[in-house]
Design an enzyme around this catalytic site. Sequence first.
Site, PDB file in Angstrom:
ATOM      1  N   HIS A  62       0.937  -1.329   0.071  1.00  0.00           N
ATOM      2  CA  HIS A  62       0.165  -0.124   0.154  1.00  0.00           C
ATOM      3  C   HIS A  62       0.810   1.241  -0.117  1.00  0.00           C
ATOM      4  CE1 HIS A  62       1.034  -0.450   4.114  1.00  0.00           C
ATOM      5  NE2 HIS A  62      -0.003   0.644   4.630  1.00  0.00           N
ATOM      6  N   ASP A  66       5.806   4.482   4.705  1.00  0.00           N
ATOM      7  CA  ASP A  66       6.758   3.441   5.502  1.00  0.00           C
ATOM      8  C   ASP A  66       6.834   1.848   4.578  1.00  0.00           C
ATOM      9  OD1 ASP A  66       4.109   3.177   6.220  1.00  0.00           O
ATOM     10  OD2 ASP A  66       4.601   1.667   8.011  1.00  0.00           O
TER      11      ASP A  66
HETATM   12 ZN   LIG Z   1       2.723   0.674   7.760  1.00  0.00          ZN
HETATM   13 ZN   LIG Z   2      -0.285   1.530   6.449  1.00  0.00          ZN
END
Ligand SMILES: [Zn+2]
Ligand SMILES: [Zn+2]
Length: 313
Positions: A62, A66
């Site tokens: 996604h 991060d």
């Molecule tokens: Zn994450």
């Molecule tokens: Zn996330």
Amino acid sequence: LNPEIYILGSSSATPTRERHPSSQILKIGSEKIMIDCGEGTQSQLIKYGLRHTGIDYICISHLHGDHYFGLIGLISTMSLMGRKETLHIIGPPQLKHILDLQIMHGGMTLKFEIRFYPTNPARQEFILRNQSFELTSFPLKHRIHCTGFLVRESKKERHLNMEVMQALEIPVSYFKAIKKGENYTLPDGEEVPNERMTTDPEPCRSYAYCSDTIFDPEIVEYVQGVNILYHESTYMKNNEERASLYFHSTAEQAATIAKMAKAGHLLIGHFSSRYDHLAPLLEEAREVFPNTDLAEEGEKFVMSTASQVLVHS
Ligand SMILES: [Zn+2]
Ligand SMILES: [Zn+2]
């Protein structure tokens, strides 16, 4: 050759002094797959002596930073190093748009093709298959479009029973087809069933990666019986409300999914920066699912033929 998983990072949201954001390398057959590519992933590859050459597949779960802020940096390095081979990138459809913009406005001229495969947040989808593995994505419940990935070894060839082959005087030129499961017709017209000439191949091993997600028992059907399950475990159960609020899971919830799915082994990761020590998370998970390990960076996990997991630091 046993599939191997290298952990490059497993911190959630922000990096800490000890931990980088999510990224892993799965070596399977003759292929290397990168799964997620948080900021600093290139440096982590160098630190742990892994090369970016030979990484032909990158899966992005996604578009929270991060999980992919390291991607354009890695692509840039591949380009500077003269990469020619096609790079297959699997991720949310918007990722293609982002990469196109970064490449265009950075004036980058790639000498290799990027082949893009959009994931579908609504249902399980077959992505691709090659000689080494087949890849599917499946929906996770997070704050934005997010999918998990299931990688399974490709169907293996059957083993020839040489005694039978010789007794029936089957020519070598038929071996390949018979290994693939075909029957053989003797000169007198009699058909020899494949099971008489071969034995089963080793089972196909599998790895499932469940990136950021709220506790969601619907995941279980997608990861049923996997050899190794990676499941995020951002918090401990005393922060369960917070976990749900941000669409994350606790160590206990990750272990519950592993138990329900009858996974062979569980790796937990995506740890909140609030935890300096991870042992309590591991303990919490092991109470529900004893075969659990921490996906700490620098660790390597091997899927052995006996589907037992060997852990190396
Ligand atoms: Zn994450
Ligand atoms: Zn996330």
